[in-house]
Write an enzyme that holds these catalytic residues in place. Structure first.
Site, PDB file in Angstrom:
ATOM      1  N   GLU A 160      15.297  31.947  52.977  1.00 55.00           N
ATOM      2  CA  GLU A 160      15.785  32.013  51.358  1.00 55.00           C
ATOM      3  C   GLU A 160      16.265  32.922  50.709  1.00 55.00           C
ATOM      4  O   GLU A 160      16.462  33.151  49.425  1.00 55.00           O
ATOM      5  CB  GLU A 160      14.539  31.304  50.560  1.00 55.00           C
ATOM      6  CG  GLU A 160      14.138  30.134  51.026  1.00 55.00           C
ATOM      7  CD  GLU A 160      12.612  29.507  50.360  1.00 55.00           C
ATOM      8  OE1 GLU A 160      12.067  30.383  49.763  1.00 55.00           O
ATOM      9  OE2 GLU A 160      12.280  28.336  50.537  1.00 55.00           O
TER      10      GLU A 160
ATOM     11  N   GLU B  64      13.717  23.033  54.850  1.00 56.52           N
ATOM     12  CA  GLU B  64      12.377  22.895  54.490  1.00 56.52           C
ATOM     13  C   GLU B  64      12.072  21.555  53.530  1.00 56.52           C
ATOM     14  O   GLU B  64      12.427  21.580  52.422  1.00 56.52           O
ATOM     15  CB  GLU B  64      11.713  24.066  53.531  1.00 56.52           C
ATOM     16  CG  GLU B  64      11.645  25.274  54.382  1.00 56.52           C
ATOM     17  CD  GLU B  64      10.922  26.484  53.540  1.00 56.52           C
ATOM     18  OE1 GLU B  64      10.594  26.043  52.363  1.00 56.52           O
ATOM     19  OE2 GLU B  64      11.422  27.473  54.005  1.00 56.52           O
TER      20      GLU B  64
END
Length: 868
Positions: free
Chosen positions: A478, A544
């Site tokens: 991320e 995710e």
């Protein structure tokens, strides 16, 4: 479509050199504070280590303390709170000496002896027979060490190794934030050990000699870091003759002697030998490239579900005067990866050997939070992923570059791997976070030592670059690394040392999956209405997305104390403190439609219904729009390295729950399914072949077992596609009004063999499963027979006069202890059998215990079946 092509023959396992062994037993350890002398003295044979504690190596300080019963099991109940945390004790508390006595005579002639450490966390000094081995202190969790100790060995063969291991600095405050206060990311190490939303902190931050230690013996020239690259052009099929593949090979040579060496570097593959004459100067380390070799009619390596995983054994040798100085053996798979941009989905698309692959993946943290790695556990976990019909595992950036043994298992089972480097948006400054001790600008510069990070990248790439399963590198979770790490890693290190794999700068980058929806580009992470996965469009290559994962009653008993086995309630909101400690997230209103809860066992049974439905719907919903909305998805997450109660298809003890089987069902290579919103029956084909002469059979069953036949029709489907056949929405709505209804979908091949069997349960018109709750008991006829060692077949028959035998679990137990045998691999589980139907389950296991089968379901009372 423009493509970036990644080409290579990759190695599975750099096996032992011609003479390498592991130092993995007989170690002892002691806290630094209890040892009042220096390493040169401790490593002398005359120094007594009597009374020192037996040490676990590979392992951590906490592992050794646990194995010696000095601390309670941190995975059980609230025991972790009873172990002193390094943030409060100070680093010296977990700074330890490790000592190992071993036998190795000082070599003669040109022989060389090497001491190798594959991983120490975090820094260390090494002593051998009274002498310091490393000139400067070693730093870095992800950096191998290799020392020539030829001149340090004792002539009598009795040697003592002493290593002092220091923890990371800073250790981080485990204040409840993701990665605690974030400062752990100042180190080049793993971040989860300061705590996350799926784990409590590891109290020693995993200090220790956590990976393998070797002694290797060679001649004057040592062969290191062999590298194999192949080119597999064109669009291939798994079967039939193959056009040639081109092999490019290289290796590093180190001349440890004081004389120039002339010899031959060669490798052997498929009965052929490729050679290169070499001269190497004294003390020189050089990379040698061998001539390009054409491998005719190669046997290719394919991802799971698409073809076999053929592997070649390749032996590298340096030969001087007819004698082998050193050799390294790799096991290699021939395959090529391409990535391209799908303009329709606006996301990356992956192909293997020219064939596009719809990615069905799972996020992986680490096999064990305390770094207790074994080949057997790796094999079981990766096999579970293969059995879930997944084809990719993403190794999350807050952990580590996975070990070669992990990749070995992925190579065997056909799992592609997306490997993150050691960054996370949480610790490394992507967001404002009141739990962090430093601001985003400061955190954005983590770690403290950028050169160490880059040095570690180079070393770890060399360690695992040859695996066929390794498919993608990712800069971080991320978030990208800082520019002075990202640029040399992306533009220099990876091209020079690998150059064959797609590199994405961070896990939810627009380069991977264009984010036109806002937010972080991930999620959702909690239970969703089943319809959400079918009708709500999310990110086109979602890195995710996931949900819950609580195990059944037996699973919870392994780590929840009896006094805390209290099921949570939604109204009023009530969750036991131990459940909260183990990171429970709510099932809330999603269990309520299944009726009144009687006890914790009943709660866990109904939780499995939710588990199955969630993950089947997730995989079906993404597959329904493949190449239209999506090029892939990666579930957050498929396993836990600690006894957490979320995001797992099996528990820490390798006991599968219904998530695994729901995901397995929804991800079948050839699969029939039904959209709960519009009732559209759809077939998905995740193979390279057109499937013809398929028979689709559709039946509804009411709560009394009455069969409402819908249709039986021949159909076909193109390769790698989804095909909508017919809608059963109107009939579904009418039949389910009062008590709900069951839907049975089957696909049969030309031999009348069932190749996809999918069974849904639908609620009544107000959303309750009143019929399921009140199902009449169904008594199954059962039989179990041993097919061979470690293999059992269970046959279950539901008489035609019964109702549906709903949501049954088959469990293998030790007949004497009545405890589950783990791990076990079931061909199917949490299945239903219609009236007059039969189900065969095959079970694979490794255990010498006498087997006993237990069968139970929602309306099937538990029964024991003896194995014939």
């Amino acid at each position: 479509m423009k493509r970036l092509t990644l080409l290579f023959l990759v190695a599975v396992h750099i096996a032992a050199g011609q003479n390498r062994y592991e130092l993995n037993n007989g170690w002892v350890c002691a806290a630094m504070g209890s040892v009042k002398t220096t390493g040169d003295k401790i490593s002398a044979a005359s120094y007594s280590v009597k009374g020192w504690m037996p040490a676990t190596v590979p392992g951590t300080v906490l592992t050794s303390l646990l194995d010696n019963k000095k601390v309670p099991d941190p995975f059980y109940g609230m025991n972790n709170e009873k172990i002193p945390d390094i943030y409060k004790t100070g680093r010296d508390h977990y700074t330890y000496w490790f000592v190992k006595d071993f036998t190795e005579k000082a070599p003669q002639g040109n022989e060389q002896v090497w001491l190798q450490f594959r991983g120490v966390n975090y820094s260390c000094d090494i002593f051998l027979n009274g002498k310091k081995v490393n000139a400067n202190r070693h730093y870095g969790m992800f950096l191998r060490q290799n020392y020539n100790v030829t001149r340090l060995l004792n002539s009598n063969g009795n040697n003592r190794l002493a290593v002092i291991v220091y923890p990371i600095d800073p250790v981080g405050n485990p204040n409840g934030g993701q990665g605690g206060d974030g400062t752990i990311a100042r180190n080049v190490s793993h971040q989860y050990v300061a705590g996350w939303d799926w784990i409590q902190p590891m109290r020693d931050r995993n200090t220790g000699i956590w990976d393998k230690v070797y002694i290797e013996k060679t001649g004057a020239v040592n062969v290191k870091n062999p590298h194999l690259v192949t080119q597999v052009p064109g669009v291939r099929k798994p079967e039939g003759p193959q056009q040639p593949a081109q092999i490019l090979a290289s290796a590093e040579l180190e001349n440890a002697s004081d004389k120039k060496r002339d010899g031959v570097l060669q490798y052997q593959i498929d009965g052929q030998t490729v050679k290169q004459n070499i001269s190497i100067e004294p003390g020189e380390v050089k990379e040698v490239k061998l001539p390009v070799f054409q491998l005719n009619n190669p046997k290719l390596w394919w991802p799971a579900g698409y073809g076999p995983q053929h592997l070649y054994t390749v032996k590298f040798q340096f030969i001087e005067n007819g004698a082998v100085s050193d050799e390294e053996t790799v096991t290699a798979g021939v395959r090529e990866i391409q990535t391209g941009w799908n303009a329709i989905t606006r996301s990356k698309q992956v192909a293997v050997n020219g064939q596009k692959i719809f990615i069905k993946g799972g996020n992986w943290i680490i096999s064990d939070a305390m770094l207790r790695f074994t080949d057997k556990r790796y094999d079981a976990e990766i096999r579970y992923h293969r059995d879930m019909n997944l084809n990719l595992i993403r190794v999350w950036g807050g952990a580590l570059i996975e070990r070669p043994e992990f990749f070995n298992a992925c190579d065997r089972y056909g799992m592609l791997v997306m490997q993150d480097f050691w960054m996370s948006g949480d610790c490394n400054g992507r967001w404002v976070d009141p739990m962090k001790s430093e601001d985003q600008w400061t955190r954005r510069k983590y770690p403290n030592d950028h050169n160490l990070f880059l040095h570690s990248v180079a070393d770890q790439v060399k360690m695992v670059r040859n695996h066929p399963s390794l498919a993608m590198w990712c800069g971080g979770n991320e978030i990208t690394p800082p520019e002075d790490i990202l640029v040399p890693m992306r533009d220099s290190i990876l091209p020079a040392l690998d150059g064959t794999r797609w590199f994405v700068d961070y896990s939810n980058s627009d380069e991977m999956s264009y984010n036109s929806l806002g937010g972080n580009g991930d999620g959702p992470y909690t239970i969703q209405p089943v319809s959400h996965f079918w009708e709500h469009r999310t990110f086109p290559f979602n890195s995710e997305v996931g949900s819950v994962g609580v195990g059944d009653y037996v699973s919870l008993q392994r780590f929840i104390p009896p006094a805390n086995m209290q099921f949570p309630t939604h109204t009023p909101k009530k969750v036991d403190s131990v459940w909260e400690y183990h990171k429970y997230i709510g099932y809330d209103q999603y269990i309520a439609p299944y009726g009144r809860l009687f006890d914790i066992a009943d709660w866990t049974r109904k939780a499995q219904l939710v588990n199955y439905d969630q993950y089947r719907a997730l995989s079906e919903g993404f597959s329904n729009r493949m190449w239209d909305w999506y090029t892939g998805f990666i579930i957050w997450k498929t396993q836990n390295p600690w006894t957490a109660m979320r995001g797992q298809m099996y528990d820490y003890y390798l006991d599968p729950n219904a998530c695994l089987f729901g995901l397995r069902k929804g991800s079948e290579p050839l699969h029939v399914m039904c959209n709960p919103v519009d009732g559209m029956v759809t077939i998905v084909n995740n193979t390279f072949e057109e499937q013809r002469n398929l028979m689709l059979s559709v039946h509804f069953y009411d709560m009394y077992g009455k069969d409402s036949f819908v249709t039986q029709v021949f159909t076909y489907i193109e390769p790698s596609s989804a095909k909508r056949i017919l809608s059963v929405k109107e009939l579904m709505t009418n039949l389910s009004k009062e008590k709900g209804v069951f839907l049975s979908l089957q696909l049969l091949d030309e031999k009348k063999q069932v190749i996809s069997d999918n069974f849904y349960w639908y609620p009544d018109e107000i959303g309750n499963y009143t019929g399921v709750e009140a199902l009449a008991p169904a008594l199954l006829k059962t039989n179990a027979k041993q097919l061979g060692k470690g293999k059992i077949e269970v046959t279950l028959t539901n008489p035609p006069t019964n109702t549906v035998a709903f949501f049954n679990r088959v469990t293998l137990v030790d007949a004497n202890k009545k405890e589950r045998i783990l791990p076990v691999f079931y061909s199917d589980n949490y299945f239903s059998i219609v009236p007059g139907g039969e189900k065969k389950i095959t079970i694979d296991y490794e255990s010498s215990a006498a087997p006993l089968i237990i069968v139970e379901g929602q309306n099937v009372r538990p029964q024991e079946i003896k194995v014939q």
